[in-house]
Design a protein around this motif. Structure first.
Motif, mmCIF file in Angstrom:
data_model
loop_
_atom_site.group_PDB
_atom_site.id
_atom_site.type_symbol
_atom_site.label_atom_id
_atom_site.label_comp_id
_atom_site.label_asym_id
_atom_site.label_seq_id
_atom_site.Cartn_x
_atom_site.Cartn_y
_atom_site.Cartn_z
ATOM 1 N N GLY A 187 0.808 -1.208 0.000
ATOM 2 C CA GLY A 187 0.000 0.000 0.000
ATOM 3 C C GLY A 187 0.851 1.273 0.000
ATOM 4 N N PRO A 188 0.211 2.434 0.007
ATOM 5 C CA PRO A 188 -1.239 2.625 -0.006
ATOM 6 C C PRO A 188 -1.839 2.700 -1.411
ATOM 7 C CG PRO A 188 -0.182 4.728 0.294
ATOM 8 C CD PRO A 188 0.927 3.716 0.183
ATOM 9 N N THR A 189 -1.007 2.670 -2.462
ATOM 10 C CA THR A 189 -1.505 2.751 -3.831
ATOM 11 C C THR A 189 -1.659 1.355 -4.423
ATOM 12 O OG1 THR A 189 0.786 3.004 -4.564
ATOM 13 C CG2 THR A 189 -0.507 5.009 -4.331
ATOM 14 N N TRP A 190 -2.474 1.266 -5.481
ATOM 15 C CA TRP A 190 -2.549 0.040 -6.262
ATOM 16 C C TRP A 190 -1.247 -0.138 -7.024
ATOM 17 C CZ3 TRP A 190 -7.090 -2.954 -8.032
ATOM 18 C CH2 TRP A 190 -8.205 -2.761 -7.209
ATOM 19 N N LEU A 191 -0.866 -1.391 -7.269
ATOM 20 C CA LEU A 191 0.286 -1.710 -8.103
ATOM 21 C C LEU A 191 -0.178 -2.192 -9.468
ATOM 22 C CD1 LEU A 191 2.763 -3.658 -5.771
ATOM 23 C CD2 LEU A 191 2.817 -1.232 -6.414
ATOM 24 N N PHE A 192 0.551 -1.786 -10.486
ATOM 25 C CA PHE A 192 0.289 -2.265 -11.832
ATOM 26 C C PHE A 192 1.574 -2.893 -12.362
ATOM 27 C CE2 PHE A 192 0.105 -1.872 -16.453
ATOM 28 C CZ PHE A 192 -1.117 -2.468 -16.703
ATOM 29 N N PHE A 193 1.479 -4.124 -12.868
ATOM 30 C CA PHE A 193 2.651 -4.805 -13.413
ATOM 31 C C PHE A 193 2.180 -5.931 -14.319
ATOM 32 C CE2 PHE A 193 1.498 -6.712 -9.420
ATOM 33 C CZ PHE A 193 1.649 -8.084 -9.601
ATOM 34 N N GLY A 194 3.132 -6.553 -14.994
ATOM 35 C CA GLY A 194 2.791 -7.638 -15.898
ATOM 36 C C GLY A 194 3.761 -8.789 -15.780
ATOM 37 N N LYS A 195 3.816 -9.598 -16.820
ATOM 38 C CA LYS A 195 4.760 -10.714 -16.863
ATOM 39 C C LYS A 195 6.055 -10.289 -17.547
ATOM 40 C CE LYS A 195 1.848 -14.782 -16.422
ATOM 41 N NZ LYS A 195 1.528 -16.119 -16.975
ATOM 42 N N ASP A 196 6.384 -9.027 -17.396
ATOM 43 C CA ASP A 196 7.611 -8.511 -18.010
ATOM 44 C C ASP A 196 8.805 -8.645 -17.068
ATOM 45 O OD1 ASP A 196 6.494 -6.719 -16.262
ATOM 46 O OD2 ASP A 196 6.989 -4.937 -17.434
ATOM 47 N N TYR A 197 8.729 -9.625 -16.147
ATOM 48 C CA TYR A 197 9.884 -9.902 -15.296
ATOM 49 C C TYR A 197 11.017 -10.451 -16.162
ATOM 50 C CZ TYR A 197 7.836 -14.561 -15.689
ATOM 51 O OH TYR A 197 7.309 -15.732 -16.181
ATOM 52 N N PHE A 198 12.229 -10.374 -15.645
ATOM 53 C CA PHE A 198 13.362 -10.953 -16.358
ATOM 54 C C PHE A 198 14.323 -11.561 -15.346
ATOM 55 C CE2 PHE A 198 13.855 -6.389 -15.853
ATOM 56 C CZ PHE A 198 15.126 -6.226 -15.304
ATOM 57 N N ILE A 199 15.222 -12.407 -15.833
ATOM 58 C CA ILE A 199 16.160 -13.122 -14.967
ATOM 59 C C ILE A 199 17.573 -12.624 -15.221
ATOM 60 C CG2 ILE A 199 17.200 -15.389 -14.494
ATOM 61 C CD1 ILE A 199 14.493 -16.650 -14.898
ATOM 62 N N GLN A 200 18.308 -12.449 -14.124
ATOM 63 C CA GLN A 200 19.706 -12.029 -14.203
ATOM 64 C C GLN A 200 20.595 -13.077 -13.539
ATOM 65 O OE1 GLN A 200 19.501 -8.205 -12.271
ATOM 66 N NE2 GLN A 200 19.022 -7.151 -14.179
ATOM 67 N N GLU A 201 21.783 -13.252 -14.079
ATOM 68 C CA GLU A 201 22.758 -14.209 -13.559
ATOM 69 C C GLU A 201 23.928 -13.463 -12.916
ATOM 70 O OE1 GLU A 201 25.439 -18.025 -15.075
ATOM 71 O OE2 GLU A 201 24.579 -16.622 -16.532
ATOM 72 N N TYR A 202 24.374 -13.962 -11.758
ATOM 73 C CA TYR A 202 25.538 -13.382 -11.087
ATOM 74 C C TYR A 202 26.780 -14.085 -11.603
ATOM 75 C CZ TYR A 202 28.275 -11.225 -7.367
ATOM 76 O OH TYR A 202 29.195 -10.494 -6.667
#
Length: 269
Positions: A187-202
């Motif tokens: 909170g306190p706002t709504w969240l907006f997101f999608g399946k635009d996650y990505f993976i990073q390698e160390y």
């Protein structure tokens, strides 16, 4: 108050672009959380009250339909921006109209009258909101008779959300085939997101984004304050070697210009 996740499917697939090589350099510091739980004057539904509830909880006389068209009857609650012009924008050249903008708390109790104006020349019924964020207002317009009696009323609520994002992402489950990514809206706002996650390698002391071509659903989520969403990530889509990784999820605070990235780490053995 009911919590809600709204899901919007925009396209069938999108293609995550590829570049030469398998990885590219990226920002090294991405936290797993930002802020802390904050539900102050947050609303977990786009329609917290019905029109009948708005009239019952405020001091205004009911809508009669004698003059007003009832533009707010079916939807008595709107998100708004600071300094936005709000109202019905109707005009009544032959009538005296009182317009009030009142700041209210979550229970719709009156805190203070912000503005009160009388329209007698057929002006469009509208007022400008103050510059503050995180404030709930009622906007009312009343047709007044010759003796000051109220002949008709229209009332609507406007909420100017705070410019604030508090959230956390984490890995809740991992198998050889998939991960479960949890996104929690503090909170306190709504969240907006999608399946635009990505993976990073160390690798070699740095985080590098894995780039590959793959097809995914282009889905948008709206996550209300206090709600949690789980996303399943299929590891076979990424063809990961043994090593240390993190999932990066972009987030946006709805109705604001705030955008953040949060990350959750995992390993492949």
């Amino acid at each position: 108050m009911q919590k809600r996740i709204a899901v919007f499917v925009c396209l069938i697939v999108i293609i995550i672009g590829c570049s030469s090589g398998n990885t590219k350099m990226v920002s090294q510091v991405i936290p797993g959380k930002i802020g802390s739980p904050n539900n102050e004057l947050s609303f977990s539904d786009h329609r917290p009250w019905t029109s009948d509830e708005v009239y019952a909880k405020t001091e205004y006389e009911p809508f009669t339909g004698k003059y007003f068209k009832g533009l707010f009857i079916n939807n008595p609650f709107f998100m708004a921006e600071p300094k936005e012009d709000v109202g019905s924008f109707e005009a009544f050249p032959e009538q005296k109209v009182r317009v009030q903008l009142v700041e209210r708390n979550r229970e719709l109790e009156k805190l203070r009258i912000v503005r009160e104006e009388i329209f007698t020349e057929g002006e469009k019924l509208t007022v400008q909101l103050p510059e503050e964020n995180g404030v709930l207002y009622s906007y009312s317009q009343e047709i007044l008779g010759d003796e000051g009696e109220v002949l008709d009323t229209d009332v609507v609520m406007y909420y100017v959300p705070p410019r604030e994002l508090n959230a956390q992402v984490s890995i809740e489950e991992q198998t050889a085939e998939h991960l479960t990514l949890q996104v929690e809206n503090w909170g306190p706002t709504w969240l907006f997101f999608g399946k635009d996650y990505f993976i990073q390698e160390y690798e070699d002391g740095n985080w590098k984004t894995i780039t590959l071509t793959r097809s995914v659903e282009d889905i948008g989520y709206e996550l209300s304050p206090g709600e949690v969403l789980m996303q399943q990530i299929h590891l076979e889509d990424w063809d990961l070697d043994k090593g240390k990784y993190r999932v990066v999820q972009p987030l946006k605070a709805k109705d604001t210009d705030i955008k953040k990235q949060l990350a959750a780490g995992f390993t492949v053995d």
